[in-house]
Design a protein around this motif. Structure first.
Motif, PDB file in Angstrom:
ATOM      1  N   PHE A  47       0.814  -1.226   0.000  1.00 36.44           N
ATOM      2  CA  PHE A  47       0.000   0.000   0.000  1.00 36.44           C
ATOM      3  C   PHE A  47       0.844   1.270   0.000  1.00 36.44           C
ATOM      4  O   PHE A  47       0.298   2.376  -0.010  1.00 36.44           O
ATOM      5  N   ARG A  48       2.160   1.092   0.025  1.00 32.03           N
ATOM      6  CA  ARG A  48       3.075   2.248  -0.005  1.00 32.03           C
ATOM      7  C   ARG A  48       2.820   3.202   1.160  1.00 32.03           C
ATOM      8  O   ARG A  48       2.957   4.427   1.010  1.00 32.03           O
ATOM      9  N   LEU A  49       2.400   2.656   2.303  1.00 33.81           N
ATOM     10  CA  LEU A  49       2.225   3.491   3.486  1.00 33.81           C
ATOM     11  C   LEU A  49       3.593   3.720   4.118  1.00 33.81           C
ATOM     12  O   LEU A  49       4.480   2.869   4.015  1.00 33.81           O
ATOM     13  N   SER A  50       3.755   4.838   4.797  1.00 36.96           N
ATOM     14  CA  SER A  50       5.014   5.104   5.508  1.00 36.96           C
ATOM     15  C   SER A  50       5.143   4.123   6.674  1.00 36.96           C
ATOM     16  O   SER A  50       4.152   3.494   7.083  1.00 36.96           O
ATOM     17  N   ALA A  51       6.349   4.032   7.229  1.00 40.55           N
ATOM     18  CA  ALA A  51       6.592   3.149   8.368  1.00 40.55           C
ATOM     19  C   ALA A  51       5.672   3.541   9.532  1.00 40.55           C
ATOM     20  O   ALA A  51       5.081   2.682  10.195  1.00 40.55           O
ATOM     21  N   ASP A  52       5.549   4.837   9.754  1.00 43.01           N
ATOM     22  CA  ASP A  52       4.743   5.337  10.866  1.00 43.01           C
ATOM     23  C   ASP A  52       3.252   5.004  10.683  1.00 43.01           C
ATOM     24  O   ASP A  52       2.612   4.483  11.603  1.00 43.01           O
ATOM     25  N   VAL A  53       2.720   5.275   9.503  1.00 43.80           N
ATOM     26  CA  VAL A  53       1.294   4.996   9.243  1.00 43.80           C
ATOM     27  C   VAL A  53       1.044   3.481   9.272  1.00 43.80           C
ATOM     28  O   VAL A  53       0.038   3.018   9.828  1.00 43.80           O
ATOM     29  N   SER A  54       1.971   2.706   8.721  1.00 47.53           N
ATOM     30  CA  SER A  54       1.817   1.243   8.724  1.00 47.53           C
ATOM     31  C   SER A  54       1.735   0.708  10.146  1.00 47.53           C
ATOM     32  O   SER A  54       0.903  -0.157  10.462  1.00 47.53           O
ATOM     33  N   GLN A  55       2.596   1.231  11.003  1.00 52.05           N
ATOM     34  CA  GLN A  55       2.609   0.822  12.417  1.00 52.05           C
ATOM     35  C   GLN A  55       1.269   1.165  13.088  1.00 52.05           C
ATOM     36  O   GLN A  55       0.693   0.349  13.811  1.00 52.05           O
ATOM     37  N   ARG A  56       0.760   2.366  12.801  1.00 52.74           N
ATOM     38  CA  ARG A  56      -0.517   2.801  13.404  1.00 52.74           C
ATOM     39  C   ARG A  56      -1.681   1.956  12.912  1.00 52.74           C
ATOM     40  O   ARG A  56      -2.558   1.572  13.691  1.00 52.74           O
ATOM     41  N   VAL A  57      -1.700   1.677  11.595  1.00 57.01           N
ATOM     42  CA  VAL A  57      -2.790   0.863  11.017  1.00 57.01           C
ATOM     43  C   VAL A  57      -2.746  -0.548  11.613  1.00 57.01           C
ATOM     44  O   VAL A  57      -3.772  -1.108  12.025  1.00 57.01           O
ATOM     45  N   MET A  58      -1.532  -1.112  11.689  1.00 53.73           N
ATOM     46  CA  MET A  58      -1.368  -2.460  12.249  1.00 53.73           C
ATOM     47  C   MET A  58      -1.859  -2.493  13.700  1.00 53.73           C
ATOM     48  O   MET A  58      -2.597  -3.401  14.106  1.00 53.73           O
ATOM     49  N   MET A  59      -1.462  -1.481  14.496  1.00 49.58           N
ATOM     50  CA  MET A  59      -1.846  -1.465  15.914  1.00 49.58           C
ATOM     51  C   MET A  59      -3.355  -1.251  16.095  1.00 49.58           C
ATOM     52  O   MET A  59      -3.950  -1.778  17.038  1.00 49.58           O
ATOM     53  N   THR A  60      -3.955  -0.485  15.180  1.00 46.36           N
ATOM     54  CA  THR A  60      -5.421  -0.291  15.249  1.00 46.36           C
ATOM     55  C   THR A  60      -6.125  -1.628  15.009  1.00 46.36           C
ATOM     56  O   THR A  60      -7.051  -2.002  15.746  1.00 46.36           O
ATOM     57  N   ALA A  61      -5.675  -2.374  13.985  1.00 47.68           N
ATOM     58  CA  ALA A  61      -6.278  -3.688  13.715  1.00 47.68           C
ATOM     59  C   ALA A  61      -6.025  -4.624  14.900  1.00 47.68           C
ATOM     60  O   ALA A  61      -6.923  -5.367  15.322  1.00 47.68           O
ATOM     61  N   HIS A  62      -4.820  -4.579  15.443  1.00 53.92           N
ATOM     62  CA  HIS A  62      -4.442  -5.434  16.575  1.00 53.92           C
ATOM     63  C   HIS A  62      -5.373  -5.174  17.777  1.00 53.92           C
ATOM     64  O   HIS A  62      -5.820  -6.106  18.446  1.00 53.92           O
ATOM     65  N   ARG A  63      -5.660  -3.895  18.042  1.00 57.64           N
ATOM     66  CA  ARG A  63      -6.457  -3.533  19.227  1.00 57.64           C
ATOM     67  C   ARG A  63      -7.959  -3.620  18.996  1.00 57.64           C
ATOM     68  O   ARG A  63      -8.707  -4.003  19.890  1.00 57.64           O
ATOM     69  N   MET A  64      -8.387  -3.236  17.783  1.00 58.13           N
ATOM     70  CA  MET A  64      -9.841  -3.117  17.511  1.00 58.13           C
ATOM     71  C   MET A  64     -10.409  -4.327  16.761  1.00 58.13           C
ATOM     72  O   MET A  64     -11.616  -4.456  16.629  1.00 58.13           O
ATOM     73  N   GLY A  65      -9.515  -5.140  16.179  1.00 60.78           N
ATOM     74  CA  GLY A  65      -9.983  -6.298  15.407  1.00 60.78           C
ATOM     75  C   GLY A  65      -9.896  -6.091  13.920  1.00 60.78           C
ATOM     76  O   GLY A  65      -9.754  -7.052  13.152  1.00 60.78           O
ATOM     77  N   SER A  66      -9.979  -4.838  13.481  1.00 57.42           N
ATOM     78  CA  SER A  66      -9.835  -4.540  12.044  1.00 57.42           C
ATOM     79  C   SER A  66      -9.519  -3.057  11.869  1.00 57.42           C
ATOM     80  O   SER A  66      -9.699  -2.264  12.803  1.00 57.42           O
ATOM     81  N   CYS A  67      -9.055  -2.722  10.658  1.00 56.02           N
ATOM     82  CA  CYS A  67      -8.763  -1.314  10.360  1.00 56.02           C
ATOM     83  C   CYS A  67      -8.863  -1.100   8.847  1.00 56.02           C
ATOM     84  O   CYS A  67      -8.333  -1.916   8.079  1.00 56.02           O
ATOM     85  N   VAL A  68      -9.521  -0.027   8.437  1.00 58.43           N
ATOM     86  CA  VAL A  68      -9.580   0.309   7.010  1.00 58.43           C
ATOM     87  C   VAL A  68      -8.213   0.855   6.599  1.00 58.43           C
ATOM     88  O   VAL A  68      -7.675   1.759   7.244  1.00 58.43           O
TER      89      VAL A  68
END
Ligand code: TYC
Length: 103
Positions: A47-68
């Motif tokens: 998705f060509r996301l930055s390292a920072d955004v990728s980390q945030r998206v991953m952690m959102t899915a990890h905590r909430m169950g999913s992330c757009v």
């Protein structure tokens, strides 16, 4: 003089010639086994996301169950989700990305 007489009345609301494409969400789903670093690598690579955004998206899915991850055309959404799912399969991880139409 009425509009009928002149023949110059503008036509009422003509149909738009170009339809807006329907948009689709690509959704990252959490699981208990895929390593966090692998998820971040996939988000950066596919998705060509930055390292920072990728980390945030991953952690959102990890905590909430999913992330757009993104909203885009159906074709792009399905291609990206497949690319990511194929990488996970190759690596032997259960990571799953899904697509769904936006309301
Ligand atoms: N929950 C995983 C773990 O603890 C990490 C993970 C995050 C997996 C997000 C998938 O979409 C995901 N190793």
């Amino acid at each position: 003089m009425s509009d009928k007489d002149t023949g110059l009345a503008p036509r009422l609301k003509s149909k738009p010639k170009v339809e807006k494409p329907k948009l689709y969400k690509v959704i990252l789903l959490n699981d208990d086994y895929t390593p966090r670093e692998f998820v971040v690598m996939v988000l950066k690579a596919v998705f060509r996301l930055s390292a920072d955004v990728s980390q945030r998206v991953m952690m959102t899915a990890h905590r909430m169950g999913s992330c757009v991850i993104v909203v885009c055309t159906r074709d792009v959404a399905e291609t990206k989700a497949k690319e990511a799912n194929d990488l996970a399969k190759q690596a032997g991880f259960p990571l799953m990305l899904a697509t769904e139409p936006e309301e």
